[in-house]
Design a protein around this motif. Structure first.
Motif, PDB file in Angstrom:
ATOM      1  N   ARG A  93      -9.638 -15.484  16.464  1.00 15.15           N
ATOM      2  CA  ARG A  93     -10.560 -14.348  16.875  1.00 15.15           C
ATOM      3  C   ARG A  93      -9.626 -13.596  18.099  1.00 15.15           C
ATOM      4  O   ARG A  93     -10.029 -12.249  18.039  1.00 15.15           O
ATOM      5  CB  ARG A  93     -11.929 -14.537  17.208  1.00 15.15           C
ATOM      6  CG  ARG A  93     -12.888 -13.731  18.162  1.00 15.15           C
ATOM      7  CD  ARG A  93     -14.152 -14.282  18.276  1.00 15.15           C
ATOM      8  NE  ARG A  93     -14.006 -15.353  19.362  1.00 15.15           N
ATOM      9  CZ  ARG A  93     -13.857 -15.264  20.664  1.00 15.15           C
ATOM     10  NH1 ARG A  93     -13.913 -13.947  20.977  1.00 15.15           N
ATOM     11  NH2 ARG A  93     -14.080 -16.377  21.269  1.00 15.15           N
ATOM     12  N   LEU A  94      -9.128 -14.174  18.956  1.00 14.44           N
ATOM     13  CA  LEU A  94      -8.506 -13.560  19.990  1.00 14.44           C
ATOM     14  C   LEU A  94      -7.314 -12.934  19.925  1.00 14.44           C
ATOM     15  O   LEU A  94      -6.830 -12.181  20.497  1.00 14.44           O
ATOM     16  CB  LEU A  94      -8.508 -14.676  21.101  1.00 14.44           C
ATOM     17  CG  LEU A  94      -9.993 -15.195  21.671  1.00 14.44           C
ATOM     18  CD1 LEU A  94      -9.474 -16.477  22.773  1.00 14.44           C
ATOM     19  CD2 LEU A  94     -10.591 -14.269  22.647  1.00 14.44           C
ATOM     20  N   ALA A  95      -6.716 -13.596  18.865  1.00 17.37           N
ATOM     21  CA  ALA A  95      -5.181 -12.988  18.548  1.00 17.37           C
ATOM     22  C   ALA A  95      -5.079 -11.808  17.777  1.00 17.37           C
ATOM     23  O   ALA A  95      -4.166 -11.083  18.009  1.00 17.37           O
ATOM     24  CB  ALA A  95      -4.295 -14.217  17.553  1.00 17.37           C
ATOM     25  N   TRP A 101      -1.696  -5.137  19.462  1.00 15.02           N
ATOM     26  CA  TRP A 101      -1.105  -4.226  20.853  1.00 15.02           C
ATOM     27  C   TRP A 101       0.344  -4.425  20.363  1.00 15.02           C
ATOM     28  O   TRP A 101       1.058  -3.492  21.012  1.00 15.02           O
ATOM     29  CB  TRP A 101      -1.663  -5.010  21.972  1.00 15.02           C
ATOM     30  CG  TRP A 101      -1.236  -4.349  23.028  1.00 15.02           C
ATOM     31  CD1 TRP A 101      -1.244  -3.295  23.945  1.00 15.02           C
ATOM     32  CD2 TRP A 101       0.216  -4.978  23.964  1.00 15.02           C
ATOM     33  NE1 TRP A 101      -0.497  -3.222  24.916  1.00 15.02           N
ATOM     34  CE2 TRP A 101       0.448  -3.926  25.019  1.00 15.02           C
ATOM     35  CE3 TRP A 101       0.988  -6.143  23.437  1.00 15.02           C
ATOM     36  CZ2 TRP A 101       1.458  -4.382  25.875  1.00 15.02           C
ATOM     37  CZ3 TRP A 101       1.950  -6.281  24.584  1.00 15.02           C
ATOM     38  CH2 TRP A 101       1.852  -5.555  25.575  1.00 15.02           C
ATOM     39  N   ILE A 102       0.721  -5.636  19.937  1.00 17.99           N
ATOM     40  CA  ILE A 102       2.404  -5.868  19.978  1.00 17.99           C
ATOM     41  C   ILE A 102       2.818  -4.841  18.850  1.00 17.99           C
ATOM     42  O   ILE A 102       3.866  -4.220  19.395  1.00 17.99           O
ATOM     43  CB  ILE A 102       2.678  -7.214  19.380  1.00 17.99           C
ATOM     44  CG1 ILE A 102       2.262  -8.278  20.551  1.00 17.99           C
ATOM     45  CG2 ILE A 102       3.952  -7.403  19.219  1.00 17.99           C
ATOM     46  CD1 ILE A 102       2.281  -9.671  19.898  1.00 17.99           C
ATOM     47  N   THR A 109       6.308  -5.825  12.789  1.00 19.05           N
ATOM     48  CA  THR A 109       5.533  -6.513  12.126  1.00 19.05           C
ATOM     49  C   THR A 109       5.038  -7.618  13.212  1.00 19.05           C
ATOM     50  O   THR A 109       6.175  -8.221  13.824  1.00 19.05           O
ATOM     51  CB  THR A 109       5.812  -7.146  11.021  1.00 19.05           C
ATOM     52  OG1 THR A 109       5.824  -6.249  10.095  1.00 19.05           O
ATOM     53  CG2 THR A 109       4.956  -8.391  10.413  1.00 19.05           C
ATOM     54  N   SER A 110       3.988  -7.958  13.531  1.00 19.33           N
ATOM     55  CA  SER A 110       3.597  -9.269  14.601  1.00 19.33           C
ATOM     56  C   SER A 110       2.852 -10.300  13.753  1.00 19.33           C
ATOM     57  O   SER A 110       2.151 -10.002  12.873  1.00 19.33           O
ATOM     58  CB  SER A 110       2.905  -8.806  15.719  1.00 19.33           C
ATOM     59  OG  SER A 110       1.678  -8.083  15.312  1.00 19.33           O
ATOM     60  N   GLN A 247       4.765 -10.908  27.402  1.00 19.38           N
ATOM     61  CA  GLN A 247       3.438 -10.243  28.136  1.00 19.38           C
ATOM     62  C   GLN A 247       2.362 -10.702  27.090  1.00 19.38           C
ATOM     63  O   GLN A 247       1.269 -11.166  27.301  1.00 19.38           O
ATOM     64  CB  GLN A 247       3.676  -8.830  28.311  1.00 19.38           C
ATOM     65  CG  GLN A 247       2.372  -8.536  29.180  1.00 19.38           C
ATOM     66  CD  GLN A 247       2.284  -6.889  29.369  1.00 19.38           C
ATOM     67  OE1 GLN A 247       3.483  -5.939  28.774  1.00 19.38           O
ATOM     68  NE2 GLN A 247       1.446  -6.192  30.042  1.00 19.38           N
ATOM     69  N   ALA A 248       2.369 -10.588  25.780  1.00 18.10           N
ATOM     70  CA  ALA A 248       1.332 -10.628  24.838  1.00 18.10           C
ATOM     71  C   ALA A 248       1.209 -12.238  24.771  1.00 18.10           C
ATOM     72  O   ALA A 248      -0.242 -12.760  24.914  1.00 18.10           O
ATOM     73  CB  ALA A 248       1.799 -10.285  23.494  1.00 18.10           C
ATOM     74  N   GLY A 249       2.241 -13.072  24.691  1.00 19.62           N
ATOM     75  CA  GLY A 249       1.887 -14.586  24.663  1.00 19.62           C
ATOM     76  C   GLY A 249       1.300 -15.143  26.168  1.00 19.62           C
ATOM     77  O   GLY A 249       0.492 -15.896  25.827  1.00 19.62           O
ATOM     78  N   LYS A 250       1.505 -14.451  27.175  1.00 22.49           N
ATOM     79  CA  LYS A 250       0.740 -14.803  28.417  1.00 22.49           C
ATOM     80  C   LYS A 250      -0.562 -14.515  28.389  1.00 22.49           C
ATOM     81  O   LYS A 250      -1.574 -15.133  28.800  1.00 22.49           O
ATOM     82  CB  LYS A 250       1.533 -14.330  29.852  1.00 22.49           C
ATOM     83  CG  LYS A 250       2.992 -14.988  29.705  1.00 22.49           C
ATOM     84  CD  LYS A 250       3.453 -14.331  31.314  1.00 22.49           C
ATOM     85  CE  LYS A 250       4.883 -14.887  31.586  1.00 22.49           C
ATOM     86  NZ  LYS A 250       5.610 -14.348  32.657  1.00 22.49           N
TER      87      LYS A 250
END
Length: 269
Positions: A93-95, A101-102, A109-110, A247-250
């Motif tokens: 849900r959160l990803a 955004w990525i 492609t993310s 940044q996205a991983g954090k």
């Protein structure tokens, strides 16, 4: 003697339950309906027990017959279970907004990637906005050493545990040649120290893969966020892509520790 009699039926039931799960996993891996005899052959299992278990799984709705020849595949009850799993599993849900955004920042492609025991798989994907898009098969199990994410997903393990987990045949490259297991383990620990890894894909000759860890409350990498990009663009925008992904991983790690909070740490450079 009495002790062995009390243990044997329980162990037999455990083996039957384990084999039932293996049937489901086998069909998931093959991705196509099969007859019980083909399942038995593919699994190297006794035909009689496979026929019996397929019947039980079908009666329970976990398998469904797909044709008059007796082929079966994963049943709709599994789909129902999966929907309920997704409602309560925060990372999926959160990803989604993080992956979006990525892609907004990079056009590439993310992906959200994880492990299924000794294999890697793409759990979620957000396709890039390029006219010619690069994508991967969601849910397809892949040898861990073939992937950028694998270096991070195994980062908390010792060399001995890494080599014990990965099947020896998975160190063979998709187009031939061998990955040295010891050097691979060293690259895992180097990537873990960096909390980032990227390399030219060994599955094709055209893409470069980036991966950054998503950490749980114990600091273990249970999943990664990834970018797949054409090699030329990956090199031209390397610093930007790396910074965006880290940044996205954090941010996803933070959201997992506080699932009711809003996305707040993502902003365009």
């Amino acid at each position: 003697m009495s002790n062995s009699k009390s243990v044997t039926p329980t162990r037999t039931k455990e083996r039957g339950l384990e084999r039932a799960f293996l049937i489901l996993d086998y069909l998931c891996t093959t991705s196509e309906p099969q007859r019980p005899i083909d399942i038995a052959t593919g699994m190297g299992a006794p035909k009689s027990s496979i026929y019996e278990l397929v019947g039980l799984l079908t009666a329970a709705g976990l398998l469904e017959r797909t044709d008059a020849e007796g082929r079966v595949f994963l049943g709709r009850r599994l789909h129902y279970w999966g929907l309920n799993y997704l409602k309560n599993f925060d990372i999926t849900r959160l990803a989604r907004p993080v992956l979006e955004w990525i892609t907004d920042q990079t056009r590439e492609t993310s992906q959200l990637c994880m492990l299924d025991r000794d294999k890697y798989f793409v759990s979620m994907m957000n396709e890039g906005s390029r006219p010619f898009r690069i994508s991967a098969a969601v849910g397809e199990r892949t040898p861990i050493p073939w992937t950028a994410s694998g270096r991070l997903l195994l980062g908390h393990l010792s060399t001995e545990k890494i080599l014990a987990l990965i099947p020896p045949e998975d160190f063979t490259r998709p187009h031939g040649g061998r990955i040295d297991p010891q050097k691979y383990a060293e690259s895992v620990h180097a990537a873990w120290n960096e909390k980032f890894f990227s390399f030219d894909s060994i599955a094709d000759n055209f893409t470069h893969c980036f991966a950054a860890p998503v950490l749980d409350a114990e600091g273990i990498c249970q999943s990664t966020v990834c970018i797949i990009a054409p090699k030329q663009d990956a090199m031209a925008s390397y610093a930007h892509y790396r910074a965006t992904l880290v940044q996205a991983g954090k941010e996803l790690s933070r959201l997992l520790s506080s699932p009711d909070s809003e996305i707040q740490g993502l902003a365009a450079e």
